[in-house]
Design an enzyme around this catalytic site. Structure first.
Site, short mmCIF file in Angstrom:
data_model
loop_
_atom_site.label_atom_id
_atom_site.label_comp_id
_atom_site.label_asym_id
_atom_site.label_seq_id
_atom_site.Cartn_x
_atom_site.Cartn_y
_atom_site.Cartn_z
N GLU A 1 11.47 6.73 0.89
CA GLU A 1 10.39 7.52 0.28
C GLU A 1 10.02 6.99 -1.10
O GLU A 1 9.73 7.75 -2.04
CB GLU A 1 10.73 9.01 0.29
CG GLU A 1 10.90 9.48 1.74
CD GLU A 1 10.78 10.97 1.94
OE1 GLU A 1 10.09 11.63 1.16
OE2 GLU A 1 11.37 11.46 2.93
N1 CAA Z 1 -1.41 11.40 -5.30
C1 CAA Z 1 -2.72 11.28 -4.99
N2 CAA Z 1 -3.39 10.09 -5.08
C2 CAA Z 1 -2.71 9.01 -5.50
C3 CAA Z 1 -1.33 9.07 -5.83
C4 CAA Z 1 -0.69 10.34 -5.72
N3 CAA Z 1 0.61 10.48 -6.01
N4 CAA Z 1 -0.90 7.85 -6.19
C5 CAA Z 1 -1.97 7.03 -6.11
N5 CAA Z 1 -3.06 7.73 -5.69
C6 CAA Z 1 -4.43 7.23 -5.52
C7 CAA Z 1 -4.90 6.56 -6.80
O1 CAA Z 1 -5.46 7.51 -7.69
C8 CAA Z 1 -5.93 5.57 -6.30
O2 CAA Z 1 -7.15 6.26 -6.10
P1 CAA Z 1 -8.58 5.54 -6.43
O3 CAA Z 1 -8.65 4.38 -5.46
O4 CAA Z 1 -9.59 6.60 -6.15
O5 CAA Z 1 -8.51 5.10 -7.83
C9 CAA Z 1 -5.38 5.17 -4.93
O6 CAA Z 1 -4.45 6.20 -4.54
C10 CAA Z 1 -4.66 3.83 -4.99
O7 CAA Z 1 -3.66 3.94 -5.98
P2 CAA Z 1 -2.85 2.68 -6.55
O8 CAA Z 1 -3.84 1.61 -6.92
O9 CAA Z 1 -1.89 3.16 -7.60
O10 CAA Z 1 -2.06 2.21 -5.24
P3 CAA Z 1 -1.09 0.99 -5.02
O11 CAA Z 1 -1.50 0.27 -3.80
O12 CAA Z 1 -0.95 0.19 -6.28
O13 CAA Z 1 0.31 1.71 -4.66
C11 CAA Z 1 2.42 2.74 -5.06
C12 CAA Z 1 0.97 2.57 -5.51
C13 CAA Z 1 2.98 3.83 -6.00
C14 CAA Z 1 3.22 1.47 -5.26
C15 CAA Z 1 2.47 3.21 -3.59
O14 CAA Z 1 2.09 2.18 -2.71
C16 CAA Z 1 3.83 3.73 -3.18
O15 CAA Z 1 4.17 4.89 -3.45
N6 CAA Z 1 4.65 2.89 -2.49
C17 CAA Z 1 5.90 3.36 -1.88
C18 CAA Z 1 5.64 3.83 -0.48
C19 CAA Z 1 6.71 4.75 0.02
O16 CAA Z 1 7.17 5.65 -0.68
N7 CAA Z 1 7.08 4.57 1.28
C20 CAA Z 1 8.07 5.40 1.93
C21 CAA Z 1 7.58 5.83 3.29
S1 CAA Z 1 8.44 7.11 4.13
C22 CAA Z 1 10.02 6.58 4.40
O17 CAA Z 1 10.67 6.13 3.51
C23 CAA Z 1 10.63 6.69 5.75
C24 CAA Z 1 11.17 8.00 6.12
O18 CAA Z 1 10.94 8.44 7.24
C25 CAA Z 1 12.06 8.76 5.19
#
Ligand code: CAA
Length: 380
Positions: free
Chosen positions: A364
């Site tokens: 996550e």
């Molecule tokens: N809430 C709402 N919107 C959000 C947000 C949030 N927390 N974070 C980003 N956004 C929006 C931004 O405002 C942006 O919007 P605009 O295009 O309108 O400006 C858009 O999303 C893109 O944002 P970023 O440019 O910041 O996105 P990014 O590509 O750079 O990624 C990141 C940011 C934080 C690295 C994200 O990719 C991330 O959280 N990565 C980790 C993924 C993850 O947690 N995966 C786990 C999956 S589940 C799992 O683990 C398996 C399971 O079953 C347990």
């Protein structure tokens, strides 16, 4: 500021604690060894409404908020972290995707009520083999087909994947647009072309079921689209904010479970003619561990309360996730060390807890991703 839990919250805490000790503890080691999920027990806890704690009654939930959900995940994870993550993914990643979506109320009810009532199990399909931390790098595609969509792709690391009746699948309706072309669909078990792929053999949380999910020409009706093209990425991110509070609660529970085993052991184990707890250096270590646990607890409860108050909880969730899971790793590692040779053996639970703790720093959003989220807000 009030640090007291309400009677209702205390009741939920007590009920889940007793359930964990009575129903989960006796076979937890065997389930870990056999990678076997306690499906009957999962359904039993569901009947008590625990998986609907944060969701409004109109959608089949209990409507009591996120803090009670955190208390429940914490209590379960003290005993069985595999059950803890299955619960957390079911409620906060599957349920959160539905609740946070812009789907009409009748669709929310249709897809949330079976999960909130514990009759069915939910899963969350975002990660792909080439889209882990970079969640935007999706390859799964949904193509318009009459009044519905055809989905093709492969999701991985799906917690609850092999068990799930309902899975939220994030995918691109227009790959050229990247995240701006991301949507989300609910895909039901048994839909032709939707199958369970490789089931993972893991270091920890061994009884949780985690797998690939294969989508080959899977037709879904348009009403299953819970996030329209362009809304999917933000829905996933917002939902993960809530999921991270659940993982924080899981980490906290693991740390507390290991701490308690170490505390009792130090009082009973005699060496050099007295109990180990009389060795001041061990008492000091325990004091530090207890303080770390209390700090972690404050952060995760604060994140849950912030969410319940309707305020932005992205950063509190990231801080809680990082802090609680680092404390889980530290406390379980120390607990194994304190139990010495016994700690390394299967019978005392702490070696399992140490293996379980490791993944909480990874899934996550790795703790490095949490640092990215937090640091991104510091210099505006
Ligand atoms: N809430 C709402 N919107 C959000 C947000 C949030 N927390 N974070 C980003 N956004 C929006 C931004 O405002 C942006 O919007 P605009 O295009 O309108 O400006 C858009 O999303 C893109 O944002 P970023 O440019 O910041 O996105 P990014 O590509 O750079 O990624 C990141 C940011 C934080 C690295 C994200 O990719 C991330 O959280 N990565 C980790 C993924 C993850 O947690 N995966 C786990 C999956 S589940 C799992 O683990 C398996 C399971 O079953 C347990």
């Amino acid at each position: 500021m009030n640090f007291e839990l309400t009677d209702e919250q205390l009741q939920i805490q007590k009920m889940t604690r007793e359930f964990a000790e009575k129903k989960l503890l006796p076979q937890v080691r065997e389930r870990d060894e056999a990678s076997k999920f306690p499906i009957e027990e999962f359904k039993e806890l569901g009947k008590a409404g625990i998986y609907g704690l944060p969701y409004p009654e109109q959608f089949g939930g209990q409507g009591v908020g996120y803090l009670p959900y955190v208390l429940a995940v914490e209590e379960i994870s003290k005993v069985d972290a595999s059950f803890g993550i299955a619960f957390s993914v079911d409620t906060s990643l599957y349920g959160g995707s539905i609740m946070n979506s812009s789907a009409p109320d009748e669709i929310k009810k249709k897809f949330l009520e079976p999960i909130a009532s514990g009759r069915c199990i939910g899963s969350f399909g975002l990660t792909e083999h080439s889209a882990g931390s970079d969640a935007a790098g999706q390859k799964t595609v949904a193509t318009k087909d009459g009044d519905g969509y055809i989905i093709n792709g492969l999701k991985c690391f799906n917690t609850n994947g092999p068990l799930a009746d309902y899975t939220v699948v994030y995918c691109l309706t227009d790959p050229a647009l990247g995240t701006k072309g991301m949507a989300a669909f609910v895909v039901q078990k048994g839909t032709p072309g939707f199958t369970v792929g490789q089931i993972e053999d893991k270091m920890g949380i061994r009884s949780a079921q985690v797998s690939d999910m294969v989508l080959e020409n899977v037709h879904v009706p348009a009403e299953n689209m819970i996030a329209k093209p362009g809304e999917g990425f933000k829905l996933a991110m917002k939902t993960l904010d809530g999921g991270r509070i659940g993982v924080a609660a899981q980490g906290l529970g693991i740390a507390e479970g290991a701490f308690e085993i170490a505390r009792k052991y130090l009082m009973e184990r005699q060496q050099f003619g007295r109990p180990l707890c009389k060795q001041q250096y061990l008492g000091f270590k325990m004091a530090e561990m207890k303080t770390d646990i209390e700090m972690a607890k404050l952060l995760v409860y604060k994140a849950a309360i912030t969410k319940d108050e309707g305020k932005s909880y992205t950063v509190p969730a990231a801080m809680a996730k990082m802090a609680c899971t680092n404390v889980a790793m530290k406390v379980t590692t120390e607990a194994v060390q304190m139990l010495g040779g016994n700690g390394y053996m299967k019978g005392y639970h702490v070696e399992r807890m140490m293996r379980d703790a490791k993944i909480t720093q990874i899934y996550e959003g790795t703790n490095e991703i949490q640092q990215l989220v937090i640091s991104g807000t510091l210099f505006r």
